[in-house]
Design a protein around this motif. Structure first.
Motif, PDB file in Angstrom:
ATOM      1  N   ARG A 151     -18.000   6.093  16.108  1.00 17.40           N
ATOM      2  CA  ARG A 151     -18.021   7.739  15.976  1.00 17.40           C
ATOM      3  C   ARG A 151     -16.693   8.266  15.826  1.00 17.40           C
ATOM      4  NH1 ARG A 151     -22.382   7.560  14.465  1.00 17.40           N
ATOM      5  NH2 ARG A 151     -24.207   7.137  15.486  1.00 17.40           N
ATOM      6  N   GLU A 152     -15.668   7.360  15.738  1.00 19.16           N
ATOM      7  CA  GLU A 152     -14.173   7.992  15.905  1.00 19.16           C
ATOM      8  C   GLU A 152     -13.396   7.076  14.840  1.00 19.16           C
ATOM      9  OE1 GLU A 152     -12.310   7.655  19.801  1.00 19.16           O
ATOM     10  OE2 GLU A 152     -13.875   9.212  20.466  1.00 19.16           O
ATOM     11  N   VAL A 153     -12.613   7.740  14.207  1.00 26.48           N
ATOM     12  CA  VAL A 153     -11.754   7.176  13.348  1.00 26.48           C
ATOM     13  C   VAL A 153     -10.496   8.084  13.041  1.00 26.48           C
ATOM     14  CG1 VAL A 153     -12.676   8.934  11.379  1.00 26.48           C
ATOM     15  CG2 VAL A 153     -11.826   6.580  10.630  1.00 26.48           C
ATOM     16  N   VAL A 154      -9.558   7.410  12.702  1.00 25.59           N
ATOM     17  CA  VAL A 154      -7.994   7.687  12.195  1.00 25.59           C
ATOM     18  C   VAL A 154      -7.629   7.425  10.662  1.00 25.59           C
ATOM     19  CG1 VAL A 154      -5.647   7.405  12.622  1.00 25.59           C
ATOM     20  CG2 VAL A 154      -7.024   7.380  14.470  1.00 25.59           C
ATOM     21  N   ILE A 155      -7.476   8.153   9.896  1.00 22.93           N
ATOM     22  CA  ILE A 155      -6.922   8.242   8.514  1.00 22.93           C
ATOM     23  C   ILE A 155      -5.820   8.087   8.521  1.00 22.93           C
ATOM     24  CG2 ILE A 155      -7.550   9.055   6.294  1.00 22.93           C
ATOM     25  CD1 ILE A 155     -10.086   9.832   7.264  1.00 22.93           C
ATOM     26  N   VAL A 156      -5.223   7.071   7.554  1.00 23.18           N
ATOM     27  CA  VAL A 156      -3.829   6.991   7.102  1.00 23.18           C
ATOM     28  C   VAL A 156      -3.746   7.108   5.580  1.00 23.18           C
ATOM     29  CG1 VAL A 156      -1.769   5.461   7.104  1.00 23.18           C
ATOM     30  CG2 VAL A 156      -3.459   5.558   9.082  1.00 23.18           C
ATOM     31  N   ILE A 157      -2.953   7.970   5.135  1.00 28.65           N
ATOM     32  CA  ILE A 157      -2.393   8.136   3.707  1.00 28.65           C
ATOM     33  C   ILE A 157      -1.451   7.136   3.517  1.00 28.65           C
ATOM     34  CG2 ILE A 157      -1.776   9.704   1.991  1.00 28.65           C
ATOM     35  CD1 ILE A 157      -3.138  11.789   3.637  1.00 28.65           C
TER      36      ILE A 157
ATOM     37  N   SER B 213       0.872  -1.105   0.044  1.00 23.68           N
ATOM     38  CA  SER B 213       0.107  -0.099   0.072  1.00 23.68           C
ATOM     39  C   SER B 213       0.771   1.207   0.077  1.00 23.68           C
ATOM     40  CB  SER B 213      -1.035   0.040   1.296  1.00 23.68           C
ATOM     41  OG  SER B 213      -0.169   0.054   2.267  1.00 23.68           O
ATOM     42  N   ARG B 214       2.062   1.291   0.523  1.00 22.86           N
ATOM     43  CA  ARG B 214       3.065   2.270   0.482  1.00 22.86           C
ATOM     44  C   ARG B 214       3.681   2.514  -0.722  1.00 22.86           C
ATOM     45  NH1 ARG B 214       5.983   2.531   6.671  1.00 22.86           N
ATOM     46  NH2 ARG B 214       4.278   1.259   7.619  1.00 22.86           N
ATOM     47  N   SER B 215       3.802   1.435  -1.461  1.00 22.39           N
ATOM     48  CA  SER B 215       4.275   1.732  -2.833  1.00 22.39           C
ATOM     49  C   SER B 215       3.147   2.022  -3.925  1.00 22.39           C
ATOM     50  CB  SER B 215       4.974   0.429  -3.226  1.00 22.39           C
ATOM     51  OG  SER B 215       4.291  -0.830  -3.456  1.00 22.39           O
ATOM     52  N   GLU B 216       1.948   1.522  -3.972  1.00 31.96           N
ATOM     53  CA  GLU B 216       0.969   1.674  -4.749  1.00 31.96           C
ATOM     54  C   GLU B 216       0.023   2.805  -4.521  1.00 31.96           C
ATOM     55  OE1 GLU B 216      -1.047  -2.168  -5.319  1.00 31.96           O
ATOM     56  OE2 GLU B 216       0.919  -2.975  -6.363  1.00 31.96           O
ATOM     57  N   GLY B 217      -0.114   3.161  -3.234  1.00 34.31           N
ATOM     58  CA  GLY B 217      -1.111   4.112  -2.471  1.00 34.31           C
ATOM     59  C   GLY B 217      -2.154   3.531  -2.194  1.00 34.31           C
ATOM     60  N   ALA B 218      -2.652   3.986  -1.034  1.00 36.58           N
ATOM     61  CA  ALA B 218      -4.101   3.512  -0.188  1.00 36.58           C
ATOM     62  C   ALA B 218      -4.476   4.454   0.725  1.00 36.58           C
ATOM     63  CB  ALA B 218      -3.868   2.240   0.328  1.00 36.58           C
ATOM     64  N   THR B 219      -5.612   4.624   1.288  1.00 35.60           N
ATOM     65  CA  THR B 219      -6.175   5.403   2.117  1.00 35.60           C
ATOM     66  C   THR B 219      -6.783   4.214   3.323  1.00 35.60           C
ATOM     67  OG1 THR B 219      -6.910   7.121   0.695  1.00 35.60           O
ATOM     68  CG2 THR B 219      -7.900   7.119   2.916  1.00 35.60           C
ATOM     69  N   TYR B 220      -6.210   4.374   4.482  1.00 39.79           N
ATOM     70  CA  TYR B 220      -6.873   3.741   5.471  1.00 39.79           C
ATOM     71  C   TYR B 220      -7.764   4.310   6.326  1.00 39.79           C
ATOM     72  CZ  TYR B 220      -3.186  -0.241   4.425  1.00 39.79           C
ATOM     73  OH  TYR B 220      -2.626  -1.018   3.915  1.00 39.79           O
ATOM     74  N   LEU B 221      -8.651   3.679   6.816  1.00 43.58           N
ATOM     75  CA  LEU B 221      -9.818   4.219   7.945  1.00 43.58           C
ATOM     76  C   LEU B 221      -9.550   3.139   9.053  1.00 43.58           C
ATOM     77  CD1 LEU B 221     -10.878   5.593   5.121  1.00 43.58           C
ATOM     78  CD2 LEU B 221     -13.137   5.538   6.537  1.00 43.58           C
ATOM     79  N   LEU B 222      -9.108   3.686  10.034  1.00 41.93           N
ATOM     80  CA  LEU B 222      -9.110   3.034  11.141  1.00 41.93           C
ATOM     81  C   LEU B 222     -10.071   3.154  12.127  1.00 41.93           C
ATOM     82  CD1 LEU B 222      -5.132   3.321  11.860  1.00 41.93           C
ATOM     83  CD2 LEU B 222      -6.396   1.897  10.339  1.00 41.93           C
ATOM     84  N   LEU B 223     -11.086   2.236  12.219  1.00 40.44           N
ATOM     85  CA  LEU B 223     -12.252   2.697  12.983  1.00 40.44           C
ATOM     86  C   LEU B 223     -12.009   2.260  14.489  1.00 40.44           C
ATOM     87  CD1 LEU B 223     -14.975   0.718  10.879  1.00 40.44           C
ATOM     88  CD2 LEU B 223     -14.064   3.242  10.469  1.00 40.44           C
ATOM     89  N   CYS B 224     -12.603   3.257  15.193  1.00 43.91           N
ATOM     90  CA  CYS B 224     -12.059   3.001  16.636  1.00 43.91           C
ATOM     91  C   CYS B 224     -13.192   2.670  17.484  1.00 43.91           C
ATOM     92  CB  CYS B 224     -11.457   4.327  17.312  1.00 43.91           C
ATOM     93  SG  CYS B 224      -9.938   4.920  16.189  1.00 43.91           S
TER      94      CYS B 224
END
Length: 144
Positions: free
Chosen positions: A85-91, A33-44
């Motif tokens: 109700r809470e999320v962290v997003i990773v590019i 994902s770091r070489s191709e690109g992705a967005t992660y939603l980390l649900l909390c």
């Protein structure tokens, strides 16, 4: 922090705990994902612990912010119906860890999508091949 340096109790801590944040992001964002690109939603969970990571593939050199945001909006709308109700997003993307204009545009778009869906954006991180870094909001120099 690398994932292999995470303390044994990391899963019991809030995701945004500065002592585990970068290590957890490093664990979840794959080399691919770091070489191709992705967005992660980390649900909390309501207490801030990691509930579920979700990966939305993207190609950072070709996909514009609007296309990424469409996927994020649909997902946030659905998870908010299930009381997330809470999320962290990773590019996750190739290149250096230094924030790009696209990273900043994505963060602003994520903030808007979260506000519109009633989900709190707890943090945004960049995961590049060389490591993980917090992407602060404009005017915010504090870490996660």
């Amino acid at each position: 922090m690398r994932f292999d340096e995470l303390p044994k109790d990391w899963a019991q801590r809030p995701l945004t705990d500065p002592e585990v944040f970068e290590g957890v992001v490093d664990l979840i964002a794959t080399d691919r994902s770091r070489s191709e690109g992705a967005t992660y939603l980390l649900l909390c969970h309501p207490n801030g612990r990691l509930l579920q990571p979700i990966c939305l593939p993207d190609e950072p050199r070709r996909v514009d912010v609007g296309e990424v945001l469409d996927g994020v909006r649909m997902l946030l709308k659905e998870v908010s119906r299930h009381d997330v109700r809470e999320v962290v997003i990773v590019i996750a993307r190739p290149g250096r860890l230094t924030p790009t204009p696209r990273d900043r545009d994505l963060r602003a778009a994520f903030e808007g999508a979260c506000n519109a869906s009633g989900v709190s954006l707890r943090a945004v991180a960049i995961a590049a091949p060389t490591g993980v870094a917090v992407l602060p909001s404009e005017g915010d120099s504090a870490a996660a």
